[in-house]
Scaffold this motif. Structure first.
Motif, mmCIF file in Angstrom:
data_model
loop_
_atom_site.group_PDB
_atom_site.id
_atom_site.type_symbol
_atom_site.label_atom_id
_atom_site.label_comp_id
_atom_site.label_asym_id
_atom_site.label_seq_id
_atom_site.Cartn_x
_atom_site.Cartn_y
_atom_site.Cartn_z
ATOM 1 N N THR A 1 0.826 -1.206 0.000
ATOM 2 C CA THR A 1 0.000 0.000 0.000
ATOM 3 C C THR A 1 0.858 1.254 0.000
ATOM 4 O O THR A 1 0.604 2.206 -0.734
ATOM 5 N N ARG A 2 1.919 1.255 0.837
ATOM 6 C CA ARG A 2 2.786 2.428 0.909
ATOM 7 C C ARG A 2 3.506 2.658 -0.414
ATOM 8 O O ARG A 2 3.619 3.787 -0.884
ATOM 9 N N SER B 1 0.927 4.022 -2.966
ATOM 10 C CA SER B 1 0.564 5.433 -2.762
ATOM 11 C C SER B 1 1.712 6.346 -3.152
ATOM 12 O O SER B 1 1.494 7.434 -3.691
ATOM 13 N N GLU C 1 1.644 9.272 -5.899
ATOM 14 C CA GLU C 1 2.088 10.624 -5.559
ATOM 15 C C GLU C 1 3.050 11.171 -6.608
ATOM 16 O O GLU C 1 2.957 12.335 -7.013
ATOM 17 N N SER D 1 -5.719 10.750 5.693
ATOM 18 C CA SER D 1 -5.280 9.429 5.256
ATOM 19 C C SER D 1 -4.026 9.020 6.005
ATOM 20 O O SER D 1 -3.145 9.855 6.267
ATOM 21 N N ALA E 1 -1.801 7.377 4.704
ATOM 22 C CA ALA E 1 -0.726 7.402 3.711
ATOM 23 C C ALA E 1 -0.234 8.821 3.416
ATOM 24 O O ALA E 1 0.618 9.004 2.546
ATOM 25 N N GLY F 1 -5.155 4.899 2.015
ATOM 26 C CA GLY F 1 -4.165 4.708 0.969
ATOM 27 C C GLY F 1 -3.963 5.863 0.016
ATOM 28 O O GLY F 1 -3.404 5.682 -1.071
ATOM 29 N N VAL F 2 -4.377 7.069 0.367
ATOM 30 C CA VAL F 2 -4.250 8.223 -0.522
ATOM 31 C C VAL F 2 -3.203 9.175 0.033
ATOM 32 O O VAL F 2 -3.313 9.627 1.173
ATOM 33 N N GLY F 3 -2.186 9.482 -0.763
ATOM 34 C CA GLY F 3 -1.127 10.384 -0.333
ATOM 35 C C GLY F 3 -1.545 11.839 -0.362
ATOM 36 O O GLY F 3 -2.625 12.189 -0.860
ATOM 37 N N ASN G 1 -8.232 12.686 -6.164
ATOM 38 C CA ASN G 1 -8.743 11.335 -5.944
ATOM 39 C C ASN G 1 -10.256 11.289 -6.127
ATOM 40 O O ASN G 1 -10.991 12.145 -5.614
#
Length: 267
Positions: free
Chosen positions: A9-10, A13, A17, A197, A199, A225-227, A234
């Motif tokens: 996930t990281r 994201s 980004e 988030s 993230a 999960g959204v940076g 998004n």
């Protein structure tokens, strides 16, 4: 093995980004100047338009209105008639001064559109400017809803080497400005919706993007999960913003109906 989903996930994201950053760098020159608008006077508003105040979009640190290209498009496509993306100067060194400027922008938009109030969507620093205007400068009389995206409501510890910039120092958890916002805000009429988030690598800790204040009408919305840079573009965030604006209209209509019933019962 349990750590694998976290790293996946990281990594995902971060990749998004970087893609958002590349796209935004291409669009950045298109947002350097302020939007142009038709002059006064404001037209008379039909009843169906009064329920939808203008939406003001306010960008973050070292950014401009181009970050809201997609969000503005989706708001207009879903029936919003007045969506205004504002710029504040990249040379701004004081959040309080930016909030004063925002108050003048809000007054101008109200005069131009014929509305008494506006809604504001602020990304990062833009959300904190909107909150300061509402909470400390009487902006709750003009602003129905403030929606923040990745805004450091309790301050952020990210990028300590940038503390030479006075505006960055105001975003630290121990700053005087953050202490002001933590103070009492009795009878504040504006509703707040804060998107955050886990993230978001600019919010340190990530929970700082939540609003936790006993005097404010605030809801916190977790977006997984959204940076930080991806929040304004998004799709799930855009849908949540539309839902928050629609909820504000429903609540306002219910309050008006309750007020009318009270008047009738008193009469």
């Amino acid at each position: 093995m349990q750590a694998m989903p976290f790293f996946r996930t990281r990594f995902g994201s971060t990749a998004v980004e970087l893609a958002v950053l590349a796209g935004h760098l291409l669009l950045y020159p298109t947002g350097i100047t302020q939007e142009r608008h038709l002059p006064h006077p404001a037209p008379a508003l039909p009843a169906e338009d009064r329920a939808q105040p203008p939406v003001l979009l306010l960008h973050g640190f070292i950014d401009n209105r181009s970050v809201f290209v997609l969000l503005r498009r989706t708001l207009l496509r879903h029936g919003r008639r007045h969506v205004v993306a504002l710029n504040f100067s990249p040379l701004t060194c004081d959040l309080r001064a930016a909030a004063e400027l925002l108050s003048r922008h809000v007054a101008e938009v109200c005069a131009r559109t014929g509305h008494r109030r506006v809604d504001i969507v602020g990304h990062s620093l833009g959300g904190l400017i909107a909150r300061y205007y509402v909470q400390r400068l009487g902006g709750d009389a003009r602003v129905r809803t403030v929606i923040t995206l990745g805004t450091p409501h309790s301050g952020t510890r990210v990028a300590p080497l940038m503390s030479a910039h006075p505006l960055v120092r105001q975003l630290r958890p121990d700053s005087g400005l953050i202490a002001e916002l933590a103070g009492p805000a009795p009878h504040c009429r504006t509703r707040f919706v804060a998107f955050w988030s886990e993230a978001d690598q600019v919010m340190v800790p990530t929970g700082t993007a939540r609003i936790d204040h006993p005097d404010l009408l605030a809801s916190n919305v977790h977006i997984a999960g959204v940076g930080h840079l991806a929040l304004p573009v998004n799709g799930a965030v855009a849908a949540g913003i539309r839902e928050a604006l629609a909820s504000a209209e429903t609540a306002e209509a219910n309050e008006a109906a309750e007020g009318a019933e009270h008047v009738i019962s008193v009469a």
